[in-house]
Design a protein around this motif. Structure first.
Motif, PDB file in Angstrom:
ATOM      1  N   THR A 165       0.824  -1.223   0.000  1.00 39.03           N
ATOM      2  CA  THR A 165       0.000   0.000   0.000  1.00 39.03           C
ATOM      3  C   THR A 165       0.852   1.265   0.000  1.00 39.03           C
ATOM      4  N   ARG A 166       2.015   1.249   0.666  1.00 37.10           N
ATOM      5  CA  ARG A 166       2.844   2.470   0.721  1.00 37.10           C
ATOM      6  C   ARG A 166       3.751   2.645  -0.487  1.00 37.10           C
ATOM      7  N   THR A 167       4.088   1.521  -1.183  1.00 37.20           N
ATOM      8  CA  THR A 167       5.067   1.643  -2.274  1.00 37.20           C
ATOM      9  C   THR A 167       4.623   1.008  -3.586  1.00 37.20           C
ATOM     10  N   ASP A 181      17.233  -2.404   8.410  1.00 30.48           N
ATOM     11  CA  ASP A 181      16.570  -1.095   8.410  1.00 30.48           C
ATOM     12  C   ASP A 181      15.316  -1.159   7.535  1.00 30.48           C
ATOM     13  N   ARG A 182      14.149  -1.245   8.154  1.00 26.49           N
ATOM     14  CA  ARG A 182      12.910  -1.415   7.381  1.00 26.49           C
ATOM     15  C   ARG A 182      12.558  -0.189   6.549  1.00 26.49           C
ATOM     16  N   ASN A 183      13.143   0.965   6.915  1.00 29.41           N
ATOM     17  CA  ASN A 183      12.857   2.179   6.152  1.00 29.41           C
ATOM     18  C   ASN A 183      13.415   2.121   4.734  1.00 29.41           C
ATOM     19  N   VAL A 199      13.092  -2.485   2.210  1.00 28.30           N
ATOM     20  CA  VAL A 199      11.950  -2.997   1.454  1.00 28.30           C
ATOM     21  C   VAL A 199      11.881  -2.367   0.054  1.00 28.30           C
ATOM     22  N   LEU A 200      12.697  -1.337  -0.181  1.00 28.16           N
ATOM     23  CA  LEU A 200      12.535  -0.543  -1.396  1.00 28.16           C
ATOM     24  C   LEU A 200      13.393  -0.995  -2.572  1.00 28.16           C
ATOM     25  N   PHE A 201      14.620  -1.446  -2.297  1.00 26.80           N
ATOM     26  CA  PHE A 201      15.610  -1.523  -3.369  1.00 26.80           C
ATOM     27  C   PHE A 201      15.820  -2.916  -3.956  1.00 26.80           C
ATOM     28  N   ALA A 247      16.028  10.113   3.788  1.00 28.12           N
ATOM     29  CA  ALA A 247      14.915  10.795   4.465  1.00 28.12           C
ATOM     30  C   ALA A 247      13.712  10.660   3.543  1.00 28.12           C
ATOM     31  N   GLY A 248      12.971   9.550   3.701  1.00 28.80           N
ATOM     32  CA  GLY A 248      11.927   9.155   2.745  1.00 28.80           C
ATOM     33  C   GLY A 248      10.888  10.211   2.449  1.00 28.80           C
ATOM     34  N   LYS A 249      10.344  10.823   3.492  1.00 23.90           N
ATOM     35  CA  LYS A 249       9.250  11.778   3.298  1.00 23.90           C
ATOM     36  C   LYS A 249       9.688  12.983   2.466  1.00 23.90           C
ATOM     37  N   GLU A 250      10.871  13.530   2.806  1.00 26.53           N
ATOM     38  CA  GLU A 250      11.378  14.708   2.077  1.00 26.53           C
ATOM     39  C   GLU A 250      11.621  14.342   0.605  1.00 26.53           C
ATOM     40  N   PRO A 280       8.650   6.299 -16.193  1.00 29.74           N
ATOM     41  CA  PRO A 280       9.164   7.044 -15.038  1.00 29.74           C
ATOM     42  C   PRO A 280      10.138   6.220 -14.204  1.00 29.74           C
ATOM     43  N   HIS A 281      10.939   6.900 -13.413  1.00 30.46           N
ATOM     44  CA  HIS A 281      11.739   6.186 -12.422  1.00 30.46           C
ATOM     45  C   HIS A 281      10.784   5.447 -11.479  1.00 30.46           C
ATOM     46  N   GLN A 282      11.195   4.259 -11.051  1.00 27.69           N
ATOM     47  CA  GLN A 282      10.290   3.371 -10.302  1.00 27.69           C
ATOM     48  C   GLN A 282      10.664   3.377  -8.818  1.00 27.69           C
ATOM     49  N   ALA A 283      10.272   4.438  -8.110  1.00 24.20           N
ATOM     50  CA  ALA A 283      10.605   4.506  -6.684  1.00 24.20           C
ATOM     51  C   ALA A 283       9.406   4.161  -5.818  1.00 24.20           C
ATOM     52  N   ASN A 284       8.229   4.611  -6.255  1.00 26.14           N
ATOM     53  CA  ASN A 284       7.037   4.434  -5.433  1.00 26.14           C
ATOM     54  C   ASN A 284       5.817   4.620  -6.336  1.00 26.14           C
ATOM     55  N   LYS A 285       4.885   3.661  -6.283  1.00 26.58           N
ATOM     56  CA  LYS A 285       3.702   3.733  -7.154  1.00 26.58           C
ATOM     57  C   LYS A 285       2.906   5.010  -6.892  1.00 26.58           C
ATOM     58  N   GLY A 335      11.110  -3.510  -7.573  1.00 30.04           N
ATOM     59  CA  GLY A 335      11.437  -2.457  -6.624  1.00 30.04           C
ATOM     60  C   GLY A 335      12.149  -1.310  -7.306  1.00 30.04           C
ATOM     61  N   ASN A 336      12.857  -0.526  -6.504  1.00 31.62           N
ATOM     62  CA  ASN A 336      13.612   0.627  -7.000  1.00 31.62           C
ATOM     63  C   ASN A 336      15.037   0.181  -7.322  1.00 31.62           C
ATOM     64  N   MET A 337      15.387   0.228  -8.610  1.00 30.85           N
ATOM     65  CA  MET A 337      16.740  -0.170  -9.030  1.00 30.85           C
ATOM     66  C   MET A 337      17.577   1.044  -9.407  1.00 30.85           C
ATOM     67  N   GLY A 351      13.111  10.951 -14.480  1.00 32.55           N
ATOM     68  CA  GLY A 351      13.646  10.375 -13.246  1.00 32.55           C
ATOM     69  C   GLY A 351      14.092  11.424 -12.244  1.00 32.55           C
ATOM     70  N   PHE A 352      14.393  10.959 -11.046  1.00 40.05           N
ATOM     71  CA  PHE A 352      14.792  11.833  -9.940  1.00 40.05           C
ATOM     72  C   PHE A 352      15.523  10.976  -8.936  1.00 40.05           C
ATOM     73  N   GLY A 353      16.338  11.623  -8.105  1.00 34.41           N
ATOM     74  CA  GLY A 353      17.022  10.823  -7.089  1.00 34.41           C
ATOM     75  C   GLY A 353      18.080  11.600  -6.330  1.00 34.41           C
TER      76      GLY A 353
HETATM   77  O1  UT7 Z   1      14.908   6.444  -5.959  1.00 30.48           O
HETATM   78  C1  UT7 Z   1      15.329   7.470  -5.131  1.00 30.48           C
HETATM   79  C2  UT7 Z   1      14.214   8.252  -4.644  1.00 30.48           C
HETATM   80  N1  UT7 Z   1      13.567   7.642  -3.495  1.00 30.48           N
HETATM   81  C3  UT7 Z   1      12.285   7.826  -3.322  1.00 30.48           C
HETATM   82  O2  UT7 Z   1      11.649   8.424  -4.154  1.00 30.48           O
HETATM   83  C4  UT7 Z   1      11.630   7.368  -2.056  1.00 30.48           C
HETATM   84  C5  UT7 Z   1      10.587   8.355  -1.659  1.00 30.48           C
HETATM   85  N2  UT7 Z   1       9.942   8.044  -0.407  1.00 30.48           N
HETATM   86  C6  UT7 Z   1       9.012   7.048  -0.307  1.00 30.48           C
HETATM   87  O3  UT7 Z   1       8.740   6.340  -1.249  1.00 30.48           O
HETATM   88  C7  UT7 Z   1       8.287   6.928   0.999  1.00 30.48           C
HETATM   89  O4  UT7 Z   1       8.568   8.042   1.799  1.00 30.48           O
HETATM   90  C8  UT7 Z   1       8.630   5.633   1.785  1.00 30.48           C
HETATM   91  C9  UT7 Z   1       8.052   4.437   1.054  1.00 30.48           C
HETATM   92  C10 UT7 Z   1      10.126   5.500   1.930  1.00 30.48           C
HETATM   93  C11 UT7 Z   1       7.989   5.682   3.165  1.00 30.48           C
HETATM   94  O5  UT7 Z   1       6.586   5.854   3.055  1.00 30.48           O
HETATM   95  P1  UT7 Z   1       5.847   6.957   3.944  1.00 30.48           P
HETATM   96  O6  UT7 Z   1       4.418   6.851   3.610  1.00 30.48           O
HETATM   97  O7  UT7 Z   1       6.534   8.258   3.697  1.00 30.48           O
HETATM   98  O8  UT7 Z   1       6.059   6.403   5.404  1.00 30.48           O
HETATM   99  P2  UT7 Z   1       6.810   7.092   6.624  1.00 30.48           P
HETATM  100  O9  UT7 Z   1       8.273   7.147   6.380  1.00 30.48           O
HETATM  101  O10 UT7 Z   1       6.104   8.372   6.961  1.00 30.48           O
HETATM  102  O11 UT7 Z   1       6.489   6.073   7.750  1.00 30.48           O
HETATM  103  C12 UT7 Z   1       5.170   5.862   8.230  1.00 30.48           C
HETATM  104  C13 UT7 Z   1       5.222   4.821   9.327  1.00 30.48           C
HETATM  105  C14 UT7 Z   1       6.293   5.105  10.346  1.00 30.48           C
HETATM  106  O12 UT7 Z   1       5.787   4.712  11.609  1.00 30.48           O
HETATM  107  P3  UT7 Z   1       5.239   5.812  12.623  1.00 30.48           P
HETATM  108  O13 UT7 Z   1       6.406   6.722  12.895  1.00 30.48           O
HETATM  109  O14 UT7 Z   1       4.126   6.487  11.910  1.00 30.48           O
HETATM  110  O15 UT7 Z   1       4.823   4.996  13.795  1.00 30.48           O
HETATM  111  C15 UT7 Z   1       7.422   4.189   9.969  1.00 30.48           C
HETATM  112  O16 UT7 Z   1       8.228   3.819  11.042  1.00 30.48           O
HETATM  113  O17 UT7 Z   1       5.566   3.549   8.744  1.00 30.48           O
HETATM  114  C16 UT7 Z   1       6.682   3.006   9.430  1.00 30.48           C
HETATM  115  N3  UT7 Z   1       7.467   2.236   8.485  1.00 30.48           N
HETATM  116  C17 UT7 Z   1       7.204   0.954   8.221  1.00 30.48           C
HETATM  117  N4  UT7 Z   1       6.289   0.103   8.687  1.00 30.48           N
HETATM  118  C18 UT7 Z   1       6.274  -1.160   8.195  1.00 30.48           C
HETATM  119  C19 UT7 Z   1       8.509   2.635   7.718  1.00 30.48           C
HETATM  120  N5  UT7 Z   1       8.940   1.615   6.961  1.00 30.48           N
HETATM  121  C20 UT7 Z   1       8.152   0.559   7.255  1.00 30.48           C
HETATM  122  C21 UT7 Z   1       8.111  -0.775   6.796  1.00 30.48           C
HETATM  123  N6  UT7 Z   1       7.152  -1.585   7.286  1.00 30.48           N
HETATM  124  N7  UT7 Z   1       8.960  -1.238   5.864  1.00 30.48           N
END
Ligand code: UT7
Length: 335
Positions: free
Chosen positions: A39-41, A154-156, A159-161, A220-223, A255-260, A285-287, A315-317
């Motif tokens: 759901t998130r990616t 690191d679950r942050n 799961v992405l790459f 820093a995922g959100k930024e 597009p670059h494939q980072a997040n649906k 995933g994101n390659m 693309g972006f990164g």
């Molecule tokens: O290719 C280079 C460019 N990279 C990108 O474009 C990546 C861009 N960022 C993203 O795609 C998203 O920010 C992520 C997929 C990395 C994260 O999604 P998000 O919706 O921004 O989630 P978040 O970082 O705000 O985390 C939400 C919650 C957090 O918990 P709390 O603090 O709300 O309690 C995280 O700790 O989800 C938690 N969380 C996870 N939970 C389960 C973070 N990673 C995970 C995980 N499984 N893998």
């Protein structure tokens, strides 16, 4: 002064490692769930190379396929550009290692470092040499073995790459075809948002730096997410405007494939139907730099591109960097 030649992509090739790492596998490794990741990616699984494989090994397989499709021998290559953040080693360049593997004796070789935008920076750079007549054939490879710099605790990030390689052979095409516009950008003020902090001259590799996990990807995922949505739109709009093409005339967006969710934002903004967008992040995933050329290669294999189509690669990164091109598709070499 002579006019510039039109340059396009004559052929593509890709290579994906065999091993599949699913969301369910990751559930056993870190505190995550298939449901959260999907759901998130949008990602369901990704490919992971073997411990023996380095980026040049993946690049070699993708490059061979592109050359075979174009019926060009490696000896005919004038230049090799490899876009990667996971080179075989800091130096020499992975492009030099690939040059040797291919036997591309007359080719010059360099790596491009623009993270996930690397393939776009690579084709923008390589096409200049073909356009001005200095070179005829430039091979551009986007390749990553991100599993080697991913912290699987690191679950942050873990799961992405994924790992993979995509190659494109650039050469002259008929006037009016090929790359119609490029847009490249960088904002170094965001350099710390997505980086591999250790192992360079700022923090040389040491037992301490490795102990602190500084050799792994830090993000820093959100930024990065907010930045990505913004520049995907602005870079796409820029190449549409520069080439005088309306968004209704887009035949395929790669597009670059980072997040649906990032891709969905672009789909909405440009009013595209999903059949006009190449998506493979569910499977790979994101390659990073490999995402766009692999998606392009798959779209071609599926017959989703025909002569004269307007294709946008965007693309972006890390960097932060971004880039886009609009290409009027033709694989017919101009003699
Ligand atoms: O290719 C280079 C460019 N990279 C990108 O474009 C990546 C861009 N960022 C993203 O795609 C998203 O920010 C992520 C997929 C990395 C994260 O999604 P998000 O919706 O921004 O989630 P978040 O970082 O705000 O985390 C939400 C919650 C957090 O918990 P709390 O603090 O709300 O309690 C995280 O700790 O989800 C938690 N969380 C996870 N939970 C389960 C973070 N990673 C995970 C995980 N499984 N893998």
């Amino acid at each position: 002064m002579m006019g510039l030649r039109s340059v396009g992509i004559l052929a593509t090739g890709s290579y994906m490692p065999e091993r599949v790492l699913t969301n369910f596998d990751l559930e056993k490794m870190v505190e995550t769930s298939d449901e959260w990741i999907v759901t998130r990616t949008g990602i369901r699984e990704r490919r992971i190379c073997s411990p023996e494989q380095a980026s040049s090994d993946l690049a070699y397989e993708a490059a061979k396929k592109a050359l075979a499709k174009a019926n060009i021998s490696a000896e005919e290559l004038d230049m090799i550009i490899v876009a990667t953040v996971t080179p075989d080693m800091p130096f020499p360049s992975t492009a030099c290692i690939l040059q040797e593997k291919l036997g591309a004796k007359k080719a010059s070789a360099l790596d491009v470092s623009a993270a996930c935008t690397g393939f776009l920076y690579g084709i923008a750079t390589g096409s200049q040499f073909v356009a001005n007549g200095m070179y005829r054939y430039v091979l551009v490879v986007g390749v990553e073995t991100l599993s080697k710099i991913t912290n699987y605790e690191d679950r942050n990030t873990c799961v992405l790459f994924g790992d993979g390689a995509g190659a494109a052979l650039l050469g002259p095409v008929a006037e009016g075809y090929g790359f119609r516009a490029f847009e490249l950008g960088a904002d170094g003020s965001g350099s710390s948002l997505l980086c591999q902090p250790g192992g360079g001259s700022r923090i040389p590799a040491s037992a301490e730096s490795v102990g602190q996990n500084l050799h792994y990807i830090s993000m820093a995922g959100k930024e990065v997410f907010k930045f990505a949505v913004r520049v995907m739109n602005s870079a796409t709009e820029a190449v549409l405007e520069k080439s005088g093409i309306h968004k209704e005339e887009i035949d395929l967006l790669v597009p670059h494939q980072a997040n649906k969710r990032i891709i969905d934002a672009a789909i909405q903004r440009f009013g595209l139907s999903e059949d006009k967008v190449a998506i493979n992040l569910d499977r790979y995933g994101n390659m990073s730099s490999a995402s766009i050329p692999v998606a392009l290669d798959e779209a071609l294999e599926e017959g989703r591109l025909k002569e004269g189509d307007n294709v946008i690669l965007v693309g972006f990164g890390g960097g932060l960097t971004w880039g886009a091109t609009l290409c009027k598709w033709s694989t017919n070499e101009h003699v």
